[in-house]
Design a protein around this motif. Sequence first.
Motif, PDB file in Angstrom:
ATOM      1  N   LEU A  49       0.764   7.907 -11.700  1.00 29.29           N
ATOM      2  CA  LEU A  49       1.117   7.036 -10.579  1.00 29.29           C
ATOM      3  C   LEU A  49       1.712   7.882  -9.461  1.00 29.29           C
ATOM      4  CD1 LEU A  49       4.445   6.875 -10.824  1.00 29.29           C
ATOM      5  CD2 LEU A  49       3.934   5.136 -12.521  1.00 29.29           C
ATOM      6  N   TRP A  50       1.852   7.274  -8.300  1.00 25.28           N
ATOM      7  CA  TRP A  50       2.530   7.920  -7.184  1.00 25.28           C
ATOM      8  C   TRP A  50       3.956   7.381  -7.153  1.00 25.28           C
ATOM      9  CZ3 TRP A  50      -1.334   7.301  -2.461  1.00 25.28           C
ATOM     10  CH2 TRP A  50      -2.554   7.870  -2.798  1.00 25.28           C
ATOM     11  N   PRO A  51       4.957   8.145  -7.522  1.00 22.87           N
ATOM     12  CA  PRO A  51       6.330   7.615  -7.526  1.00 22.87           C
ATOM     13  C   PRO A  51       6.704   7.020  -6.163  1.00 22.87           C
ATOM     14  CG  PRO A  51       6.250   9.751  -8.610  1.00 22.87           C
ATOM     15  CD  PRO A  51       4.901   9.556  -7.989  1.00 22.87           C
ATOM     16  N   GLU A  52       7.272   5.826  -6.191  1.00 12.52           N
ATOM     17  CA  GLU A  52       7.612   5.138  -4.947  1.00 12.52           C
ATOM     18  C   GLU A  52       8.727   5.852  -4.189  1.00 12.52           C
ATOM     19  OE1 GLU A  52       8.060   0.905  -5.191  1.00 12.52           O
ATOM     20  OE2 GLU A  52       6.453   0.708  -6.684  1.00 12.52           O
ATOM     21  N   GLU A  53       9.484   6.699  -4.899  1.00 14.43           N
ATOM     22  CA  GLU A  53      10.512   7.477  -4.214  1.00 14.43           C
ATOM     23  C   GLU A  53       9.877   8.531  -3.298  1.00 14.43           C
ATOM     24  OE1 GLU A  53      12.396   5.336  -7.379  1.00 14.43           O
ATOM     25  OE2 GLU A  53      10.566   6.541  -7.323  1.00 14.43           O
ATOM     26  N   LEU A  54       8.656   8.953  -3.635  1.00 10.23           N
ATOM     27  CA  LEU A  54       7.946   9.923  -2.806  1.00 10.23           C
ATOM     28  C   LEU A  54       7.101   9.235  -1.741  1.00 10.23           C
ATOM     29  CD1 LEU A  54       6.613  12.398  -5.542  1.00 10.23           C
ATOM     30  CD2 LEU A  54       8.655  12.649  -4.128  1.00 10.23           C
ATOM     31  N   LEU A  55       6.427   8.175  -2.131  1.00 15.04           N
ATOM     32  CA  LEU A  55       5.529   7.443  -1.243  1.00 15.04           C
ATOM     33  C   LEU A  55       5.864   5.960  -1.349  1.00 15.04           C
ATOM     34  CD1 LEU A  55       2.296   9.374  -2.270  1.00 15.04           C
ATOM     35  CD2 LEU A  55       3.479   9.575  -0.079  1.00 15.04           C
ATOM     36  N   PRO A  56       6.767   5.465  -0.514  1.00 12.57           N
ATOM     37  CA  PRO A  56       7.206   4.066  -0.600  1.00 12.57           C
ATOM     38  C   PRO A  56       6.043   3.088  -0.419  1.00 12.57           C
ATOM     39  CG  PRO A  56       8.656   5.341   0.824  1.00 12.57           C
ATOM     40  CD  PRO A  56       7.473   6.210   0.535  1.00 12.57           C
ATOM     41  N   ILE A 114       0.840  -1.194   0.000  1.00 13.00           N
ATOM     42  CA  ILE A 114       0.000   0.000   0.000  1.00 13.00           C
ATOM     43  C   ILE A 114       0.876   1.244   0.000  1.00 13.00           C
ATOM     44  CG2 ILE A 114      -1.964  -1.106   1.149  1.00 13.00           C
ATOM     45  CD1 ILE A 114      -1.059   0.273   3.754  1.00 13.00           C
ATOM     46  N   GLN A 115       0.430   2.239  -0.721  1.00 12.11           N
ATOM     47  CA  GLN A 115       0.962   3.592  -0.616  1.00 12.11           C
ATOM     48  C   GLN A 115      -0.134   4.434   0.026  1.00 12.11           C
ATOM     49  OE1 GLN A 115       1.866   3.912  -4.967  1.00 12.11           O
ATOM     50  NE2 GLN A 115       3.757   4.887  -4.271  1.00 12.11           N
ATOM     51  N   THR A 116       0.201   5.186   1.034  1.00 11.18           N
ATOM     52  CA  THR A 116      -0.812   5.975   1.733  1.00 11.18           C
ATOM     53  C   THR A 116      -0.442   7.454   1.751  1.00 11.18           C
ATOM     54  OG1 THR A 116       0.254   5.516   3.864  1.00 11.18           O
ATOM     55  CG2 THR A 116      -1.548   4.062   3.193  1.00 11.18           C
ATOM     56  N   LEU A 117      -1.477   8.287   1.804  1.00  7.15           N
ATOM     57  CA  LEU A 117      -1.300   9.735   1.827  1.00  7.15           C
ATOM     58  C   LEU A 117      -2.422  10.328   2.671  1.00  7.15           C
ATOM     59  CD1 LEU A 117       0.314  12.172   0.529  1.00  7.15           C
ATOM     60  CD2 LEU A 117      -1.533  12.253  -1.161  1.00  7.15           C
ATOM     61  N   SER A 118      -2.077  11.164   3.615  1.00  4.90           N
ATOM     62  CA  SER A 118      -3.088  11.776   4.476  1.00  4.90           C
ATOM     63  C   SER A 118      -3.917  12.772   3.687  1.00  4.90           C
ATOM     64  CB  SER A 118      -2.421  12.465   5.662  1.00  4.90           C
ATOM     65  OG  SER A 118      -1.662  13.582   5.219  1.00  4.90           O
ATOM     66  N   GLU A 119      -5.134  13.008   4.159  1.00  6.33           N
ATOM     67  CA  GLU A 119      -6.004  13.975   3.495  1.00  6.33           C
ATOM     68  C   GLU A 119      -5.372  15.367   3.463  1.00  6.33           C
ATOM     69  OE1 GLU A 119     -10.013  13.859   5.195  1.00  6.33           O
ATOM     70  OE2 GLU A 119     -10.608  13.173   3.208  1.00  6.33           O
ATOM     71  N   GLU A 120      -4.637  15.672   4.508  1.00  5.74           N
ATOM     72  CA  GLU A 120      -4.007  16.990   4.582  1.00  5.74           C
ATOM     73  C   GLU A 120      -2.997  17.219   3.459  1.00  5.74           C
ATOM     74  OE1 GLU A 120      -4.184  14.820   7.054  1.00  5.74           O
ATOM     75  OE2 GLU A 120      -5.725  15.736   8.312  1.00  5.74           O
ATOM     76  N   ASP A 121      -2.426  16.129   2.923  1.00  7.32           N
ATOM     77  CA  ASP A 121      -1.407  16.235   1.872  1.00  7.32           C
ATOM     78  C   ASP A 121      -1.973  15.979   0.483  1.00  7.32           C
ATOM     79  OD1 ASP A 121       0.594  16.794   3.694  1.00  7.32           O
ATOM     80  OD2 ASP A 121       1.085  14.684   4.016  1.00  7.32           O
ATOM     81  N   LEU A 125      10.134   1.348 -11.748  1.00  5.51           N
ATOM     82  CA  LEU A 125       9.479   1.220 -13.046  1.00  5.51           C
ATOM     83  C   LEU A 125      10.236   0.326 -14.017  1.00  5.51           C
ATOM     84  CD1 LEU A 125       8.326   4.919 -13.585  1.00  5.51           C
ATOM     85  CD2 LEU A 125       7.125   3.036 -12.456  1.00  5.51           C
ATOM     86  N   SER A 126      11.512   0.084 -13.769  1.00  5.71           N
ATOM     87  CA  SER A 126      12.313  -0.730 -14.680  1.00  5.71           C
ATOM     88  C   SER A 126      12.353  -2.182 -14.218  1.00  5.71           C
ATOM     89  CB  SER A 126      13.748  -0.187 -14.749  1.00  5.71           C
ATOM     90  OG  SER A 126      14.581  -1.063 -15.497  1.00  5.71           O
TER      91      SER A 126
END
Length: 746
Positions: A334-341, A313-320, A580-581
């Motif tokens: 997509l959500w880059p995994e470097e930003l949201l592991p 899972i990648q998660t992001l709070s509502e505030e963000d 991605l690779s």
Amino acid sequence: MFMNKNQKDVDQSDKVGSAMGSSAPKPTSMKGNKNPEQPQIPASSPLRTDDSSPLTTNVGQPIADDQNSLKAGERGPVLLEDYVLREKLQHFDHERIPERIVHARGAAAHGYFELYESLQDLTTAKVLTDTSAQTPVFVRFSTVAGSRGSADTARDVRGFAVKMYTPEGNWDLVGNNIPVFFIQDAIKFPDLIHAAKPEPDREIPQAATAHDTFYDFLSLTPESMHMLMWIMSDRTLPRSFGMMEGFGVHTFRLVNAAGKSTFVKFHWKPLLGVHSLVWDEAQQIAGHDPDFHRRDMWDSIKMGNAFEWELGIQTLSEEDEQKFDFDILDATKLWPEELLPVRRVGKMTLNRNPDNYFAETEQVAFNTTNVVPGIDFSNDPLLQGRNFSYLDTQLSRLGSPNFTELPINRPLVQVSNNQRDAQMRYTINKGRVSYAPASLDGHSPDEVTPARGGFTSYPERVNGPKIRARSQSFNDHYGQAKLFWNSMSGPEKEHIVKALQFELSMVETRAVRQRMVEHLGKVNDMLAAQVAAALGETMPESDASTKARGTADSVDGAKQLADATSPTTASGGVQQSKALSMENQPTSPKGRKVAILVAAGIDVNQVKQLQQALTKAGAMSEIVGPHLGMIAGDGGELEATKTLANASPALFDAVFVPGGKGAEALKKKGDAQVFLAQSYKHGKAIGVLGESVELLKKALPDGASLTKMGVVSGADAGKEKQAIQNFVDSVGTRHWSRTALEHVAA
């Protein structure tokens, strides 16, 4: 949900056991049991059929003769009273149901899901909070554009649909093997599919997008450019269902007990890593074995090699929610995994093949609206449209709103509502009340409050005018296409270039080709220039485009392509993403298939040593000989189950040729030389021992490596065991840096 108290008397054990049949999953909390027992139909049940059952009519009347119609005399007319004939033909005439408009060709398997750690801080969903549970699952994989009769290996998106039979009802995570999609709004979905399907005036081409209408649509739909990069990559040519990722695609919500919402993306990460075929292999396989993927899964599970994925899972709070330079509700991003592991929270195992394809794989009905308390939807406009479309589709395809009562679709929990009648109603409800509110028979509405686990939609505050418009935050159509391109290795970029050259060369309308080249130029100059050169099209000259011409045919073309990057936007500042690779994926011999080429006089002991090592590693092998049947060798006999005439190196992940006198016979066969040459060109592991080294030398051009990059050859006497192990260790790995690849004539 309204529950009738007088309906709770329905014997639920019948619903989950006998009525569901052997296709029904069984709830269990036996976490340590890796092969949970599936429910069995009682021996006396009329639903049970097996090879020992007597032949009967549909109502159980024993049949004495099923091979001859009832006639007036041996040569007389068939009599209308022959109800056995009429019943048999009537059933046959009506046994097909409409195939799915998309995802028509599929294969599936049963299994279970286990949670590593509780997510109760994020959700109330029991399937994501109870680590002691073992949740039954049924998973269907599919292609999108082709009909049921098309080949498994078409260049296409792959459906990855998971049905979890949870204690709170069914949860369907209906996704793909690609994390993004072509369009942002579901209102465009019919147009997309109409464009991708065979052209309506000629019904050509089948299961292929290399034609005018598809690229006409894409050339006028810039939001598709990110998805275009994915579908032209090797991701759309998976080696196996067990070697491809799954994605929920959309942004969902997790809601915890306090009512707090967290945005989430779902991932399925294969434990074998993500691996693919290449286009040349996919085309060959379509002719040699159009059932390649479904056969691979069936055979693997049958021999005990379960398919396994971890749920991430990648998660992001509502505030963000608006933290990044892309919109998290945009299905083309997509959500880059470097930003949201990706946080890996559980494992799914597929370990049982279906008992009946039609009853299970064909009749299974997935709905994006099948969620459980603690999981909810976002405002993704593509997801919102799918929520309507899937339910509507099942009503049309399966012919009745009672499709949820089919064994493969039925939840494992009590179903209690005021629904009644309609075609093929299975449930027998007691009492006279099927409405609410009601007071008869002691009945009263029994709603399940959120505090007691009832589903409730997240109370998001919404305000705005009614308007048909797209959010401005959805407007960057090229930034993540650049991110995907930048993240590819040299060989992967080369495959994308060749895929686009092939696809667009099949487009007859020059204006469409030119528009596509212009779009590609906004992704990367070198990409566009190489495609344009192959099509005879022009593009504005630049330093990069000038340098690009001819690169694909040069010795260092892959390196030049690897260096061809573009500055990205709509990616949170990430310029390249390792996730991605496929070059960064783990490799293993497990689940792979090895061809062993033999002829009379071959060293049998070497073959047996290899087979033992492959079995230990979880790999399969097949003997390929000059003919089927027994072949005498040095040290015994071997049975060939394939021949050089009906086998192709594209069907295998590696090839091995043992030593012995039989090598001389193989050296004289052009098919054997091509087998090795193609395997070398496709970067596959090759093993040749003893006398067979000469066969490899003859198959490959001067300058080709005979001792490295996955090539094991020439073991001295007494060192065969280590050479065989070295070969097994390299099975499953591609070696695109081999020397002289461009000179291999195969």
